[in-house]
Write an enzyme that holds these catalytic residues in place. Structure first.
Site, PDB file in Angstrom:
ATOM      1  N   HIS A 279       0.859  -1.186   0.000  1.00 50.57           N
ATOM      2  CA  HIS A 279       0.000   0.000   0.000  1.00 50.57           C
ATOM      3  C   HIS A 279       0.894   1.234   0.000  1.00 50.57           C
ATOM      4  CE1 HIS A 279      -2.756   3.132   0.997  1.00 50.57           C
ATOM      5  NE2 HIS A 279      -2.392   3.228   2.265  1.00 50.57           N
TER       6      HIS A 279
ATOM      7  N   HIS B 248       0.990   5.769  -1.099  1.00 52.13           N
ATOM      8  CA  HIS B 248       0.212   6.984  -1.369  1.00 52.13           C
ATOM      9  C   HIS B 248       0.729   7.604  -2.668  1.00 52.13           C
ATOM     10  CE1 HIS B 248      -0.833   7.544   3.204  1.00 52.13           C
ATOM     11  NE2 HIS B 248      -1.086   6.318   2.755  1.00 52.13           N
TER      12      HIS B 248
ATOM     13  N   TYR C  92      -0.051  -3.952 -21.009  1.00 50.53           N
ATOM     14  CA  TYR C  92       0.531  -4.403 -19.745  1.00 50.53           C
ATOM     15  C   TYR C  92      -0.327  -4.026 -18.552  1.00 50.53           C
ATOM     16  CZ  TYR C  92       4.630  -6.603 -21.633  1.00 50.53           C
ATOM     17  OH  TYR C  92       5.454  -7.475 -22.278  1.00 50.53           O
TER      18      TYR C  92
END
Length: 217
Positions: free
Chosen positions: A98, A100, A125
């Site tokens: 994860h 930002h 892709y």
């Protein structure tokens, strides 16, 4: 408690540190934002809360047992419940990343393509390595409702985009999750910088990618 690391455990800790440093060095995350986790046979590893992904120490990575108890390392990231829900619903997932990432957060501010597909299939892709990515509407970081929403999608897609917060991507290893996240961020960058916006690949092209490469689109 003295932590005892197996060779497999140590290798995955090193992989988390290498991936974190690479993402940080290239601006995919800043400060102490973002987190990475990995599945072990007897639990999970996850980066500590408030840790900088660019300066991770393998020994500080939190180890959590199968009951969700932290048993060594730093305090697990506050998004731990989100990671655990994905692992519970997708047996093939071995790594979650994860960040930002700038262009993906900017995409949520400017407006996504659709709530079920935040970006159109504009490159082969993106279709092959990422696939469908739904938007999760904004709630505060660590909100348990977000964890439940993502868990419900964990066996259907490879990742989601959290409004104003960034992507969560899962794959068969930490490195593979990172690769998919990078492809997702690059596609957002291409989409935002293109004027006029490019047309999506047509259905014949998508069907060819499904047939030849097993693309999930």
């Amino acid at each position: 408690m003295v932590a005892i690391h197996t060779s497999s455990d140590a290798k995955i800790r090193e992989e988390i540190c290498v991936v974190g440093a690479s993402l940080y060095a290239r601006g995919y995350t800043v400060g102490s934002a973002g987190n990475i986790s990995a599945r072990l046979d007897d639990g999970w590893l996850i980066t500590p809360t408030e840790a900088c992904l660019g300066r991770l120490d393998p020994a500080d990575i939190a180890r959590v047992d199968l009951d969700g108890n932290a048993i060594s390392g730093g305090r697990p990231s506050k998004t731990w419940a989100l990671h655990r829900g994905i692992y519970a619903r997708n047996a093939d997932t071995r790594g979650i990343v994860h960040t930002h990432s700038t262009h993906l957060v900017a995409l949520t501010l400017a407006g996504v393509w659709s709530e079920t597909d935040v970006l159109p299939p504009i490159t082969p892709y993106y279709v092959m390595k990422v696939g469908h990515v739904p938007l999760i509407r904004y709630r505060r970081p660590g909100d348990p409702e977000v964890a439940e929403q993502i868990a419900a999608l964990a066996d259907k897609v490879r990742g989601v985009l959290l409004e104003r917060l960034g992507p969560v991507v899962w794959e068969r290893s930490v490195s593979q999750a990172s690769y998919a996240l990078e492809e997702l961020e690059e596609t957002a960058r291409l989409w935002l910088m293109s004027s006029p916006r490019p047309e999506p690949l047509d259905e014949a092209s998508l069907e060819e990618l499904r047939t030849v490469f097993g693309a999930r689109w």
